[in-house]
Motif scaffolding. Structure first.
Motif, PDB file in Angstrom:
ATOM      1  N   VAL A  86      -3.934   5.710   3.680  1.00 61.29           N
ATOM      2  CA  VAL A  86      -3.366   4.535   3.017  1.00 61.29           C
ATOM      3  C   VAL A  86      -4.139   4.290   1.730  1.00 61.29           C
ATOM      4  O   VAL A  86      -5.358   4.194   1.756  1.00 61.29           O
ATOM      5  CB  VAL A  86      -3.460   3.303   3.937  1.00 61.29           C
ATOM      6  N   VAL A  97      -0.186  -2.522   7.881  1.00 57.32           N
ATOM      7  CA  VAL A  97      -0.796  -1.202   7.937  1.00 57.32           C
ATOM      8  C   VAL A  97      -1.464  -0.914   9.288  1.00 57.32           C
ATOM      9  O   VAL A  97      -1.176   0.090   9.939  1.00 57.32           O
ATOM     10  CB  VAL A  97      -1.818  -1.030   6.785  1.00 57.32           C
ATOM     11  N   ILE A 123       1.444   4.745   1.693  1.00 57.78           N
ATOM     12  CA  ILE A 123       1.047   5.395   2.932  1.00 57.78           C
ATOM     13  C   ILE A 123       1.511   6.842   2.898  1.00 57.78           C
ATOM     14  O   ILE A 123       2.590   7.157   2.368  1.00 57.78           O
ATOM     15  CB  ILE A 123       1.628   4.639   4.154  1.00 57.78           C
ATOM     16  N   THR A 127      -0.215   1.947  11.801  1.00 52.25           N
ATOM     17  CA  THR A 127      -0.974   3.194  11.969  1.00 52.25           C
ATOM     18  C   THR A 127      -1.502   3.329  13.400  1.00 52.25           C
ATOM     19  O   THR A 127      -1.502   4.425  13.956  1.00 52.25           O
ATOM     20  CB  THR A 127      -2.149   3.279  10.975  1.00 52.25           C
ATOM     21  N   LYS A 135       0.862  -1.188   0.000  1.00 51.25           N
ATOM     22  CA  LYS A 135       0.000   0.000   0.000  1.00 51.25           C
ATOM     23  C   LYS A 135       0.893   1.231   0.000  1.00 51.25           C
ATOM     24  O   LYS A 135       2.049   1.180   0.412  1.00 51.25           O
ATOM     25  CB  LYS A 135      -0.862   0.021   1.269  1.00 51.25           C
ATOM     26  N   VAL A 173      -3.013   9.925   8.785  1.00 52.95           N
ATOM     27  CA  VAL A 173      -2.448   8.871   7.953  1.00 52.95           C
ATOM     28  C   VAL A 173      -3.440   8.499   6.872  1.00 52.95           C
ATOM     29  O   VAL A 173      -4.625   8.304   7.170  1.00 52.95           O
ATOM     30  CB  VAL A 173      -2.138   7.618   8.801  1.00 52.95           C
TER      31      VAL A 173
END
Lengths: 155, 693
Positions: free
Chosen positions: B316, B299, B9, B303, B7, B314
């Motif tokens: 993603v 993730v 970020i 996070t 992903k 944040v």
């Protein structure tokens, strides 16, 4: 000419074949390993940490000598007092493929592997590819070994 | 799926938190930062700080190198498997406060080493001086001596070996009127050192005459007798040698700080990496933005941690199609053993499948067949087990050891089937380490009569059939890969024709290579152990009854190869011209497939060649060892010979197993060329972080 061959006798002919296999394949390997060794020493002088990687490359052209030895031993296994002249000559010819191809394959594999050493010097993470380039040359020695083995089997 | 989903970020936070957040990212080690720039933001230039840290890093590294030279770390080969020390973040912070003190120790070590080097240079200089003075040892006046009230004295050399008589006669020819005296101090084949004396009134002419016969005054004349200078130089050398010894001792006292210095190196690596990362973030007056890639599975954990500690925003997102997303592989213990082999070729891209666990099955099977000696296999297994249980291994090293272990198991498996126990050692054991015993293990071997040409040929056929299976497996993986991308028709049409051709090559192998030998072998004459004979009979039945059908398969494969490009063109609703062009391409593909299949299959002949090579040379070593008829000599020759044979063949086997994967198998389904995922992490060699309790 035929008289000369005949005067050798079958056993001497077979031994000549075994000797050819060991001599030429061994010469090819010696030459190949030597060529790579020089390049490898240069790489290690700059970075001793690459020893393992270049060592593998250096040993690669060494196998042709082993194949020659293998064929020589197999020919030796066939030698007996009952050997006929035709069989002796056949053993001699059967040893020729690995003798000739072993020499050239060892020599040229040495060159490729030496070039591989300079590749490792610049891009150590690519050493796998250097090995593959060199292993390609070996294929023909393996084919020659194969045919020598099969031919010896036919005698 | 073994290639982890990535992903993108994006983290937006207060500038005041920037360093703490980068620290956290570094400790978590799961984000690869990407350069991010936007017009309204500016960037921090950290290159000065980075180069400062790199400089300190260099100082610490050279200090360790000096320590390695004068106070080497004790420890064996296996130490490289020892795990790193654990360290908590608090311990790290505490230790980081002492870095100045440790750095000054590094400076100290480097200064001592520099003095040693200087002293060595000084010794060489003095030695050269000594060599120049040696011929003058016997001279009892200073070499700068010019003469007394009435005489002129010339001290110097002639660059050849000569004697008093020759010089005097030469001088007498040039300046017969001058009376002179020559005294030879020393003479060797390079030069003659001499003193010439004449009356002061003739000094000028005499000197000219001397010069004309090659006389040269010393470049660096002594004020005292040469002996004095020699003593002084010798004293200098002794003093330098003392200095060197003294400094070496001093350096040795620093050995206790080795751990601290190793920590220092890691500390500066960390700092340097961190500042390089800071270079990639963008900031305004109050906030900063940081973007990067993160594995999808990390993730949430990351996070949550970030949001619990800082005020951050944040986001993603999925990376876009055309991005070169870095690749991180995740495999179980079995698949992981192959990762370094795959990495040596090329990492998979996101279009590829992760080949590791798929190729692992065949890899150890082929490896074992090529080494094929149970004795060697058991040795490898024992060595790997010792390392495995002696050390608490980190994942990457554990994978290497498991790799060795599995290779050993494969080798043992095939060794037992092929009757390789350090070659034919059992025959010698049964006969008191002497030649000529029968091999008691023969009864358990598959290819008992490998010496006969029939058995060799049957074994070759067997190797080529394994090759066909391996290649077919590659084709199926190709189907799987393309199917996964949602193209079932292409998956079948692109991969299955070759699959069929490979299967269709089976009767060709029988016809061209193994035919007569296989049938003779199947008669079982002179072969006591009958399992393989039965297998051979099975093959004979198979070829006799199925060959016709297999030729149909071959024909179908060939037809499909020709038609496949045209069918795909039709399916994509291309113009008639394109479809016809597809037929042409198909014919060319058929030529390629036929030659390619032949080359690929024959390549597996190396299984036989390398297997025989190990076995026969191992037997020759045993034969050599038994020749003297002495048990002690037997053991010595045996150990030495088999060590060399194992080492050479291990490398050969490793290379050729890899080749079969890279060239034969990968070509069927694998592209490679992915960029590795390199997160900002703690690249430490001496310790690793652990969670605080």
């Amino acid at each position: 000419m035929f008289q000369i061959v005949e005067s050798f006798g079958p056993i001497a002919l077979a031994i000549l074949g075994a000797a050819f296999a060991a001599i030429f394949a061994g010469m090819g390997s010696a030459r190949g390993v030597g060529t790579v060794g020089e390049a490898a020493a240069g790489v290690v002088a700059e970075d001793p940490g690459k020893f393992g990687k270049v060592l593998i490359l250096e040993i690669l052209p060494g196998t042709q000598g082993l194949y020659g030895l293998l064929v020589a031993i197999m020919v030796m296994g066939k030698i007996s007092p009952e050997l006929t002249l035709a069989q002796g000559a056949a053993l001699f010819f059967a040893a020729l493929p690995i003798a000739a191809v072993g020499y050239f394959s060892g020599k040229y594999q040495g060159k490729v592997a030496a070039a591989g050493c300079s590749m490792v010097a610049k891009k150590p993470e690519q050493s796998g590819k250097a090995i593959i380039f060199a292993a390609m040359v070996e294929t023909y020695a393996i084919l020659a070994l194969l045919i020598s083995i099969l031919l010896i089997g036919q005698v | 799926m073994a290639i982890l989903d990535m992903k993108r970020i994006e983290i937006l936070a207060m500038l005041s938190d920037s360093k703490a957040i980068v620290d956290l990212i570094q400790q978590q080690g799961c984000v690869e930062l990407v350069d991010y720039s936007e017009e309204k933001f500016y960037k921090l230039s950290t290159s000065a700080a980075v180069s400062q840290f790199d400089k300190f890093h260099g100082i610490a590294t050279s200090a360790i190198e000096v320590l390695d030279r004068y106070a080497p770390k004790k420890g064996g080969l296996l130490d490289s498997f020892a795990p790193r020390d654990d360290m908590t973040v608090t311990e790290f912070a505490k230790k980081s406060q002492d870095t100045d003190a440790i750095l000054s120790k590094c400076y100290g070590i480097n200064a001592l080493y520099k003095e040693i080097q200087d002293a060595k240079v000084e010794i060489i200089r003095a030695q050269t001086g000594l060599d120049q003075m040696r011929p003058w040892t016997q001279l009892d006046i200073p070499s700068s001596f010019k003469g007394t009230i009435n005489t002129s004295v010339f001290v110097g050399t002639i660059a050849e070996e000569t004697n008093r008589e020759v010089i005097l006669s030469k001088l007498a020819e040039i300046v017969p009127e001058i009376d002179s005296e020559i005294e030879i101090v020393s003479a060797d084949k390079n030069q003659t050192c001499l003193v010439a004396i004449c009356h002061k009134d003739f000094a000028k002419d005499y000197e000219q005459a001397l010069r004309s016969i090659g006389f040269v005054a010393p470049a660096d004349p002594t004020k005292h007798e040469p002996k004095v200078r020699i003593e002084r130089l010798e004293a200098e050398i002794a003093e330098c040698e003392n200095k060197i010894a003294e400094n070496e001792e001093k350096i040795k006292t620093y050995a206790e700080f080795r751990g601290d210095i190793e920590f220092l190196i890691d500390y500066f690596t960390l700092r340097s990496d961190k500042y390089k990362a800071l270079d990639k973030i963008s900031m305004s007056d109050n906030v900063f933005v940081l973007t990067g890639y993160i594995p999808a599975i990390k993730v949430d954990e990351f996070t949550n941690k970030l949001e619990s500690l800082f005020d951050v925003a944040v986001s993603v997102t999925d990376p876009s199609e055309d991005e070169d997303v870095p690749v991180l592989l995740e495999n179980g213990a079995f698949g992981r053993t192959m990762e370094s082999t795959t990495e040596m070729y090329a990492l998979p891209t996101h279009d590829d499948i992760d080949p590791n666990k798929f190729m692992a099955i065949f890899y150890y099977f082929l490896f074992g067949l090529m080494l094929g000696d149970a004795g060697y296999g058991i040795l490898m297994v024992i060595a790997c087990l010792v390392v495995k249980f002696k050390f608490r291994l980190e994942p990457k090293k554990a994978a290497t050891v498991n790799y060795g272990l599995l290779c050993g198991l494969g080798t043992t498996f095939w060794g037992i089937l092929l009757n390789g126990w350090f070659g034919d050692l059992p025959a010698y054991l049964a006969n008191g380490l002497k030649m000529g015993g029968a091999n008691p293990m023969s009864n358990y071997s598959l290819f008992e009569a490998l010496e006969t040409s029939e058995a060799t040929t049957v074994f070759l056929m067997f190797c080529l059939i394994i090759g066909i299976l391996h290649l077919c497996y590659g084709c199926l993986l190709g189907v799987y890969k393309t199917w996964k991308h949602g193209k079932p028709v292409e998956a079948i049409l692109e991969n299955m024709p070759f699959f069929l051709i490979l299967i269709g090559f089976l009767p060709l192998i029988d016809m061209q290579i193994s035919g007569k030998a296989l049938r003779r072998y199947a008669l079982g004459e002179g072969i006591t152990h009958t399992t393989m004979v039965k297998v051979a009979q099975g093959f004979v039945w198979f070829f006799d009854n199925c060959s016709t059908y297999l030729y149909y398969v071959l024909a179908a494969g060939a037809a499909l190869t020709v038609l496949a490009p045209a069918i795909i063109a039709l399916k994509d609703k291309k113009s008639i011209g394109k479809v016809a062009g597809g037929l042409g391409a198909g014919l060319y593909a058929l030529y390629n497939a036929a030659t390619g299949a032949l080359g690929d299959i024959l390549s597996y002949a190396r299984l036989l060649a390398l297997g025989l090579c190990t076995g026969i040379i191992a037997s020759v070593i045993n034969q050599l060892a038994a020749m003297p008829g002495n048990p002690v000599l037997f053991v010595i020759i045996f150990v030495f010979g088999h060590t060399v044979n194992l080492a050479i063949n291990l490398i050969g086997t490793y290379v050729h197993t890899n080749r079969l994967q890279y060239v034969e198998l990968y070509a069927k389904f694998y592209e490679g060329g992915g960029t590795p995922f390199i997160p900002l992490t703690v690249n430490s060699k001496s310790f690793k972080f652990k969670e605080e309790n």
